[in-house]
Motif scaffolding. Structure first.
Motif, PDB file in Angstrom:
ATOM      1  N   VAL A  66       0.486 -14.117   1.499  1.00 59.69           N
ATOM      2  CA  VAL A  66       0.975 -13.280   2.603  1.00 59.69           C
ATOM      3  C   VAL A  66       0.541 -11.834   2.425  1.00 59.69           C
ATOM      4  N   GLY A  67       0.765 -11.277   1.252  1.00 61.69           N
ATOM      5  CA  GLY A  67       0.466  -9.869   1.009  1.00 61.69           C
ATOM      6  C   GLY A  67      -1.010  -9.578   0.864  1.00 61.69           C
ATOM      7  N   PHE A  68      -1.622 -10.091  -0.219  1.00 66.00           N
ATOM      8  CA  PHE A  68      -3.011  -9.753  -0.509  1.00 66.00           C
ATOM      9  C   PHE A  68      -3.963 -10.237   0.590  1.00 66.00           C
ATOM     10  N   ALA A  69      -3.916 -11.514   0.916  1.00 65.00           N
ATOM     11  CA  ALA A  69      -4.842 -12.042   1.931  1.00 65.00           C
ATOM     12  C   ALA A  69      -4.574 -11.407   3.293  1.00 65.00           C
ATOM     13  N   GLY A  70      -3.308 -11.180   3.611  1.00 63.32           N
ATOM     14  CA  GLY A  70      -2.975 -10.532   4.876  1.00 63.32           C
ATOM     15  C   GLY A  70      -3.434  -9.094   4.945  1.00 63.32           C
ATOM     16  N   GLY A  71      -3.357  -8.379   3.831  1.00 63.91           N
ATOM     17  CA  GLY A  71      -3.809  -6.993   3.795  1.00 63.91           C
ATOM     18  C   GLY A  71      -5.323  -6.869   3.732  1.00 63.91           C
ATOM     19  N   PHE A  72      -5.968  -7.844   3.109  1.00 63.31           N
ATOM     20  CA  PHE A  72      -7.420  -7.787   2.960  1.00 63.31           C
ATOM     21  C   PHE A  72      -8.140  -8.124   4.262  1.00 63.31           C
TER      22      PHE A  72
END
Length: 118
Positions: A66-72
């Protein structure tokens, strides 16, 4: 995944890391190239994490998926590319191609992660 402070902070920190990495890509590539790079690598990364059991827990999912892939990755960047393009047809065709390649990257990485972890 439960919604609590631990999940929120993990998602925030993963998103911040992903966003910083996307910024790094944007500094060294043209807008269109950067969009392809971050969205295809991000789709493949998400496929890999969904296929690898080490990322199946709530903590890992909040940070990496959720965090890393969503932010990237960036859907808003793709929308801005389409909106600011001189040729609407060309930009939509590029967006569709990127999405199809993203689905392929996701599936290929998920398949690879599933086979690798056996």
């Amino acid at each position: 995944m439960p919604l609590n402070w631990s999940t929120i902070w993990r998602t925030f920190l993963g998103g911040a890391l992903g966003t910083l990495l996307r910024l790094g890509v944007l500094l060294f590539a043209t807008q269109l190239t950067a969009l392809f790079i971050v969205n295809l690598i991000g789709a493949a990364f998400l496929g890999w994490t969904n296929g690898d059991s080490r990322f199946s827990g709530d903590r890992a999912s909040a940070f990496w998926k959720v965090g890393f892939a969503g932010g990237f990755t960036t859907m808003s960047g793709l929308a801005m590319f389409i909106a600011s393009s001189d040729s609407t047809f060309k930009s939509i065709a590029i967006a569709v191609l990127m999405m199809l390649l993203g689905v392929w990257a996701y599936l290929a990485a998920k398949f690879g992660a599933t086979k690798w972890r056996r």
